[in-house]
Scaffold this active site. Structure first.
Site, short mmCIF file in Angstrom:
data_model
loop_
_atom_site.label_atom_id
_atom_site.label_comp_id
_atom_site.label_asym_id
_atom_site.label_seq_id
_atom_site.Cartn_x
_atom_site.Cartn_y
_atom_site.Cartn_z
N ASN A 56 -5.76 1.75 -13.41
CA ASN A 56 -4.58 0.73 -12.84
C ASN A 56 -3.23 1.53 -13.04
OD1 ASN A 56 -3.64 -1.58 -11.68
ND2 ASN A 56 -3.09 -2.24 -13.81
N ASN B 197 1.74 2.79 -2.68
CA ASN B 197 0.85 3.85 -3.44
C ASN B 197 -0.28 4.50 -2.89
OD1 ASN B 197 2.00 4.02 -6.35
ND2 ASN B 197 2.35 1.91 -5.95
N GLU C 169 6.25 5.84 -9.75
CA GLU C 169 4.65 5.67 -9.60
C GLU C 169 4.20 6.57 -8.43
OE1 GLU C 169 4.02 0.82 -9.86
OE2 GLU C 169 4.50 1.35 -8.16
N ASP D 66 -4.75 -5.76 -18.23
CA ASP D 66 -3.47 -4.90 -18.52
C ASP D 66 -3.63 -4.40 -20.11
OD1 ASP D 66 -2.45 -5.24 -16.17
OD2 ASP D 66 -0.94 -6.64 -16.75
N GLY E 272 0.78 -1.07 0.00
CA GLY E 272 -0.15 0.10 -0.21
C GLY E 272 0.79 1.19 0.03
N HIS F 68 0.71 -0.19 -13.83
CA HIS F 68 1.43 -1.40 -14.07
C HIS F 68 2.84 -1.04 -13.58
CE1 HIS F 68 1.97 -5.29 -15.22
NE2 HIS F 68 3.03 -4.84 -15.89
C1 GAR Z 1 3.06 -1.40 -7.49
O1 GAR Z 1 4.42 -1.44 -8.15
C2 GAR Z 1 1.98 -1.54 -8.54
O2 GAR Z 1 2.50 -1.07 -9.73
C3 GAR Z 1 2.11 -3.28 -8.87
O3 GAR Z 1 2.36 -3.49 -7.45
C4 GAR Z 1 3.20 -2.70 -6.59
C5 GAR Z 1 2.30 -2.41 -5.30
O4 GAR Z 1 3.07 -1.73 -4.45
N1 GAR Z 1 1.08 -3.38 -9.18
C6 GAR Z 1 0.80 -4.63 -10.21
O5 GAR Z 1 1.66 -5.21 -10.24
C7 GAR Z 1 -0.53 -4.90 -10.75
N2 GAR Z 1 -0.35 -5.85 -11.84
P1 GAR Z 1 2.37 -1.19 -3.31
O6 GAR Z 1 1.41 -1.86 -2.43
O7 GAR Z 1 3.60 -0.70 -2.43
O8 GAR Z 1 1.69 0.34 -3.66
#
Ligand code: GAR
Length: 192
Positions: free
Chosen positions: A107, A19, A179, A150, A17, A109
């Site tokens: 989303n 992000n 991100e 995706d 989490g 990615h």
């Molecule tokens: C992030 O890097 C996001 O882009 C990726 O998971 C991570 C979550 O990090 N998402 C995917 O791979 C979706 N297919 P976080 O929980 O620290 O935000």
């Protein structure tokens, strides 16, 4: 943004989490944007602790509720978000939700789609694949969610250099920085 009408976000997350936290911090003092709730499919996800600390409502749902009932759809209808933001959410969104919120689900990615996308390509799997490929660039893709995994229309991509010395973890760190920088900004632009 029209004053007096708060725009509402609902976030979905499955993991740490970070992000979610970056988005929450970005909009913390924003007068016109609020996070209504974070929805998670992982009962022990770190994002739950983060939300408790950040004072954001967090709701847990299981696979049955998501795919075999309208529970999550009904919750979303009640919350009535302007945007649904997938922030490290690892399940495919069911058709009923995609259709109900067409053009309002985003989303992020952690790679430059269409490279390193599709089933099984998420989180560290992506960064390990980038490392193994020897690619000199990686990055992020922010896109709309449609019924194909995706494959929704791309809103923004940003790149970062990968050096041969970078481990998969180093790549993950670089991508996370991108991100945190771009996702809140894109959300704000779309809300405008
Ligand atoms: C992030 O890097 C996001 O882009 C990726 O998971 C991570 C979550 O990090 N998402 C995917 O791979 C979706 N297919 P976080 O929980 O620290 O935000």
């Amino acid at each position: 943004m029209q004053a007096g009408f708060k725009k509402k976000l609902v976030l979905f997350a499955s993991g740490s989490g970070t992000n979610v936290e970056a988005i929450a911090n970005y909009f913390q003092d924003h007068p016109d944007v609020s996070i209504s709730a974070v929805l998670t499919n992982k009962r022990d996800a770190k994002v739950i602790d983060r939300c408790n600390r950040l004072n954001i409502s967090v709701l847990y749902f299981n696979k049955w509720a998501f795919y075999r009932s309208d529970t999550v759809l009904e919750i979303l209808r009640k919350l009535n978000p302007d945007l649904i933001v997938l922030a490290g959410f690892m399940w495919k969104v069911p058709k009923s939700i995609v259709q109900a919120f067409e053009g309002r689900i985003l989303n992020i990615h952690p790679a430059l789609l269409p490279k390193y996308g599709g089933k099984g390509m998420y989180g560290m799997h992506v960064h390990t694949a980038v490392k193994d490929s020897g690619d000199k660039q990686t990055g992020i893709t922010i896109h709309y969610v449609n019924e194909a995994y995706d494959k929704g229309a791309i809103i923004r991509q940003a790149q970062v250099a990968v050096s041969p010395q970078d481990s998969a973890e180093d790549i993950a760190k670089k991508v996370h920085q991108l991100e945190y920088q771009h996702y809140p900004e894109v959300i704000r632009e779309l809300l405008n």
